[in-house]
Design an enzyme around this catalytic site. Structure first.
Site, PDB file in Angstrom:
ATOM      1  N   GLU A  49     -17.358 -19.884 -45.023  1.00 48.10           N
ATOM      2  CA  GLU A  49     -17.346 -21.238 -45.560  1.00 48.10           C
ATOM      3  C   GLU A  49     -17.673 -22.241 -44.463  1.00 48.10           C
ATOM      4  O   GLU A  49     -17.329 -22.031 -43.301  1.00 48.10           O
ATOM      5  CB  GLU A  49     -15.950 -21.542 -46.128  1.00 48.10           C
ATOM      6  CG  GLU A  49     -15.562 -20.547 -47.214  1.00 48.10           C
ATOM      7  CD  GLU A  49     -14.195 -20.797 -47.853  1.00 48.10           C
ATOM      8  OE1 GLU A  49     -13.986 -20.312 -48.958  1.00 48.10           O
ATOM      9  OE2 GLU A  49     -13.353 -21.472 -47.236  1.00 48.10           O
ATOM     10  N   CYS A  57     -18.811 -28.635 -40.274  1.00 45.92           N
ATOM     11  CA  CYS A  57     -17.848 -27.727 -39.645  1.00 45.92           C
ATOM     12  C   CYS A  57     -18.302 -26.309 -39.961  1.00 45.92           C
ATOM     13  O   CYS A  57     -18.367 -25.919 -41.128  1.00 45.92           O
ATOM     14  CB  CYS A  57     -16.458 -28.009 -40.235  1.00 45.92           C
ATOM     15  SG  CYS A  57     -15.194 -26.870 -39.662  1.00 45.92           S
ATOM     16  N   CYS A  92      -2.519 -20.350 -40.358  1.00 42.40           N
ATOM     17  CA  CYS A  92      -3.941 -20.480 -40.700  1.00 42.40           C
ATOM     18  C   CYS A  92      -4.379 -19.470 -41.758  1.00 42.40           C
ATOM     19  O   CYS A  92      -4.025 -18.296 -41.689  1.00 42.40           O
ATOM     20  CB  CYS A  92      -4.756 -20.298 -39.423  1.00 42.40           C
ATOM     21  SG  CYS A  92      -6.517 -20.557 -39.667  1.00 42.40           S
ATOM     22  N   CYS A  98      -8.522 -28.391 -42.457  1.00 41.90           N
ATOM     23  CA  CYS A  98      -8.212 -27.524 -41.316  1.00 41.90           C
ATOM     24  C   CYS A  98      -7.315 -26.374 -41.733  1.00 41.90           C
ATOM     25  O   CYS A  98      -6.276 -26.580 -42.358  1.00 41.90           O
ATOM     26  CB  CYS A  98      -7.493 -28.306 -40.234  1.00 41.90           C
ATOM     27  SG  CYS A  98      -8.425 -29.667 -39.621  1.00 41.90           S
TER      28      CYS A  98
HETATM   29  N1  SAH Z   1     -10.238 -20.681 -33.659  1.00 39.54           N
HETATM   30  C1  SAH Z   1     -10.452 -22.036 -33.305  1.00 39.54           C
HETATM   31  C2  SAH Z   1     -11.173 -22.864 -34.353  1.00 39.54           C
HETATM   32  C3  SAH Z   1     -10.809 -22.686 -35.789  1.00 39.54           C
HETATM   33  S1  SAH Z   1      -9.431 -23.504 -36.447  1.00 39.54           S
HETATM   34  C4  SAH Z   1      -9.155 -22.693 -32.910  1.00 39.54           C
HETATM   35  O1  SAH Z   1      -8.125 -22.047 -32.977  1.00 39.54           O
HETATM   36  O2  SAH Z   1      -9.178 -23.827 -32.479  1.00 39.54           O
HETATM   37  C5  SAH Z   1      -9.743 -25.210 -36.426  1.00 39.54           C
HETATM   38  C6  SAH Z   1      -8.467 -26.024 -36.236  1.00 39.54           C
HETATM   39  O3  SAH Z   1      -7.639 -26.027 -37.412  1.00 39.54           O
HETATM   40  C7  SAH Z   1      -7.601 -25.488 -35.122  1.00 39.54           C
HETATM   41  O4  SAH Z   1      -7.093 -26.537 -34.351  1.00 39.54           O
HETATM   42  C8  SAH Z   1      -6.473 -24.814 -35.884  1.00 39.54           C
HETATM   43  O5  SAH Z   1      -5.357 -24.617 -35.096  1.00 39.54           O
HETATM   44  C9  SAH Z   1      -6.290 -25.784 -37.022  1.00 39.54           C
HETATM   45  N2  SAH Z   1      -5.527 -25.261 -38.134  1.00 39.54           N
HETATM   46  C10 SAH Z   1      -5.449 -24.000 -38.573  1.00 39.54           C
HETATM   47  N3  SAH Z   1      -4.627 -23.901 -39.627  1.00 39.54           N
HETATM   48  C11 SAH Z   1      -4.177 -25.154 -39.864  1.00 39.54           C
HETATM   49  C12 SAH Z   1      -3.313 -25.716 -40.840  1.00 39.54           C
HETATM   50  N4  SAH Z   1      -2.741 -24.960 -41.781  1.00 39.54           N
HETATM   51  N5  SAH Z   1      -3.086 -27.047 -40.784  1.00 39.54           N
HETATM   52  C13 SAH Z   1      -3.683 -27.818 -39.845  1.00 39.54           C
HETATM   53  N6  SAH Z   1      -4.508 -27.346 -38.912  1.00 39.54           N
HETATM   54  C14 SAH Z   1      -4.750 -26.027 -38.915  1.00 39.54           C
END
Ligand code: SAH
Length: 356
Positions: free
Chosen positions: A88, A101, A115, A335
């Protein structure tokens, strides 16, 4: 064998010379590839050469579905890879342009506790060409009529996957997307987000010094971070923060820390104080996000009003911090909400099984 979607100009020139074709065709072909065109669409290329190119593996991605948010102008794209994996990406519209993104892996193996992308583990890495295809498919789908301007002006590597766990392909993508004979997107308009793979942060100083590095921190100390992010067992905060600082100093670029506020875990005033003590004197900014709920996960976010209060505490303690706008929550485009759909068929099967 290099796939067309990932091919560089030098590789293309070499291939053409092997085939006894004139070198200038490389530029023409690349121009088509940069529009996401397939060989049979390359109108100024002789048919015989189009057929030869068409016989090569392409290795790209195809847009199969677009979901539009009813709350804002955000669109989530489902993109299918040639082996049936689906990833996605999300197009967000801002006053200064459109940010795409993109995903760097199908799924993710980092295992962060909040996540959705990591729920089924990692299916596989994306190639540079597949990442490029995500951008090109967005361009093709959202092109603004006669307006020749690029639709995608900014890119964030913040979809599913950990870009630094797929380092070579990610750097290959960054090179192609910024190159003069590529998409010519300024590296300053590109942000890469990592959970904190420390040695690769040092490598990025040489390989991608002009992008914005974002680090998913989400914690003020190892005890809290250990509960949220398994990567913290491999690279502790006293290695991660110096690496981030070194990146900022070596590149002159401000580092962004992402901090998802989790109710009752990392969001107290004491946490703000501890964070400020660790990050003060550092060329950085903190992007706060109230944690988004993911139905399989037990953690809860805070209200936006609370997040603003947390930002004010950080500001009072001397840090630059803002609450990030959250787009596309109703299409699970925000996110941490992106998932690996594996294959359309497998997914349909699974949905039936689960929902009936
Ligand atoms: N693997 C990379 C990029 C992907 S995640 C990383 O860890 O940065 C993109 C962003 O979304 C990251 O900052 C991650 O920590 C955040 N993220 C993941 N799950 C989330 C959630 N449930 N709520 C808010 N941010 C989240």
């Amino acid at each position: 064998m290099t796939e067309l979607a990932s091919i560089t100009k030098a590789e293309l020139e070499e291939l053409l010379s092997e085939w006894g074709e004139p070198r200038f065709r490389a530029g023409q072909i690349l121009e088509w590839l940069n529009k996401g065109a397939r060989p049979d669409e390359m109108l100024n290329i002789p048919k015989a050469l189009r057929e030869k190119l068409g016989a090569l593996p392409y290795g790209g991605a195809r847009l199969i579905e677009v979901l539009h948010s009813k709350k804002d102008d955000t669109a989530k794209m489902l993109v299918e890879l040639e082996d049936g994996n689906i990833v996605e990406c999300v197009l967000m519209r801002y006053s200064y342009g459109n940010t795409l993104c993109i995903s760097t892996q199908a799924g993710c193996r980092m295992g962060c506790a909040f996540c959705a992308s990591t729920l089924n583990g990692k299916a596989r890495d994306l190639t540079a060409g597949e990442m490029l295809s995500e951008v090109l498919e967005a361009e093709r789908n959202f092109a603004r009529g006669e307006d020749k301007k690029r639709t995608v002006t900014n890119i964030v590597l913040m979809g599913s996957g950990e870009p630094l766990d797929n380092y070579v392909n990610t750097v290959g993508f960054l090179n192609r997307v910024t190159a003069q004979d590529g998409l010519r997107i300024s590296p300053r308009n590109i942000s890469l987000s990592t959970c904190g793979i420390v040695p690769k942060i040092y490598s990025l100083i040489d390989d991608a010094p002009h992008i914005t590095l974002c680090i998913s921190l989400h914690a003020t100390n190892d005890e809290i971070r250990d509960r949220l992010m398994p990567i913290n067992k491999a690279y502790r905060m006293d290695e991660l923060l110096p690496a981030a600082k070194h990146y900022a100093e070596a590149t002159g670029r401000r580092v962004i820390f992402e901090y998802a506020l989790v109710d009752g875990l990392n969001s107290s005033k004491d946490c703000a104080k501890e964070l400020a003590a660790k990050l003060r004197g550092f060329n950085c900014h903190i992007n706060l996000i109230p944690l988004n709920s993911v139905k399989e996960r037990e953690l809860n976010g805070v209200s936006r009003a609370y997040a603003r209060t947390f930002a004010e505490w950080l500001n009072a303690f001397g840090l630059s911090a803002t609450v990030r706008r959250e787009l596309g929550t109703d299409i699970e485009g925000a996110c941490g909400q992106l998932r690996n759909k594996r294959s359309a068929k497998a997914q349909a099967h699974q949905d039936n099984g689960e929902n009936e």
